[in-house]
Motif scaffolding. Sequence first.
Motif, short mmCIF file in Angstrom:
data_model
loop_
_atom_site.label_atom_id
_atom_site.label_comp_id
_atom_site.label_asym_id
_atom_site.label_seq_id
_atom_site.Cartn_x
_atom_site.Cartn_y
_atom_site.Cartn_z
N MET A 1 -37.80 -28.25 3.77
CA MET A 1 -36.14 -27.83 3.15
C MET A 1 -35.74 -28.37 4.59
N HIS A 2 -34.76 -29.17 4.55
CA HIS A 2 -33.84 -29.55 5.47
C HIS A 2 -32.42 -29.41 5.37
N THR A 3 -31.35 -28.60 6.50
CA THR A 3 -30.34 -28.65 5.67
C THR A 3 -28.91 -29.52 7.13
N SER A 4 -30.36 -29.63 8.57
CA SER A 4 -28.94 -31.23 8.85
C SER A 4 -30.81 -31.99 9.61
N LEU A 5 -30.02 -32.61 10.47
CA LEU A 5 -31.16 -33.73 10.58
C LEU A 5 -30.37 -34.66 11.76
N PRO A 6 -30.70 -34.41 12.97
CA PRO A 6 -30.15 -35.96 13.59
C PRO A 6 -30.80 -37.50 13.19
N VAL A 7 -29.51 -38.44 12.90
CA VAL A 7 -29.87 -39.47 12.81
C VAL A 7 -29.05 -40.21 13.35
N LYS A 8 -29.37 -41.12 13.12
CA LYS A 8 -29.20 -43.09 14.14
C LYS A 8 -28.34 -44.00 12.68
N VAL A 9 -27.00 -43.80 12.51
CA VAL A 9 -26.66 -43.84 11.44
C VAL A 9 -27.40 -46.54 11.28
N VAL A 10 -27.56 -46.80 10.46
CA VAL A 10 -28.23 -47.82 10.23
C VAL A 10 -26.90 -49.38 10.01
N SER A 11 -26.07 -48.69 8.89
CA SER A 11 -25.03 -49.55 8.31
C SER A 11 -24.43 -48.09 7.03
N VAL A 12 -23.45 -49.32 6.88
CA VAL A 12 -22.56 -48.42 6.00
C VAL A 12 -21.92 -48.99 4.99
N ASP A 13 -21.68 -48.56 3.98
CA ASP A 13 -21.53 -48.99 3.03
C ASP A 13 -19.41 -48.63 2.69
N TYR A 14 -18.67 -49.23 3.10
CA TYR A 14 -17.55 -47.97 2.45
C TYR A 14 -16.84 -47.91 1.33
N ALA A 15 -17.16 -49.29 0.51
CA ALA A 15 -16.75 -49.53 -0.96
C ALA A 15 -17.92 -48.04 -1.76
N ALA A 16 -18.88 -47.83 -1.80
CA ALA A 16 -19.62 -47.26 -1.64
C ALA A 16 -19.42 -45.57 -1.62
N LYS A 17 -18.99 -45.44 -0.10
CA LYS A 17 -18.97 -44.31 0.87
C LYS A 17 -20.00 -43.70 0.82
N THR A 18 -21.28 -45.10 1.35
CA THR A 18 -22.84 -44.33 2.00
C THR A 18 -22.80 -45.06 2.64
N VAL A 19 -24.10 -43.81 4.07
CA VAL A 19 -24.97 -44.75 4.90
C VAL A 19 -26.35 -44.94 4.77
#
Length: 72
Positions: free
Chosen positions: A21-39
């Motif tokens: 169970m992880h409540t936070s995790l340091p990550v690097k954003v690889v790509s962004v989909d602004y229309a779907a509001k996801t990464v």
Amino acid sequence: MDSLNLVTAIRGLVSDGLYEMHTSLPVKVVSVDYAAKTVHVESLINNTRSSDDSTAYPTMYDVPIVVNATVW
């Protein structure tokens, strides 16, 4: 099975579940989909239970973008 072994078994199962169970995790954003509001993100750390047991997290796709904001 006596009650002490049952309690030990239940504690082991709960502990194993909590390790995943992880409540936070340091990550690097690889790509962004602004229309779907996801990464798509990659973890910056590995899942390490001991010095001999380290596993890389997989790339996570379609993670929702959440913006915490307050309105005055």
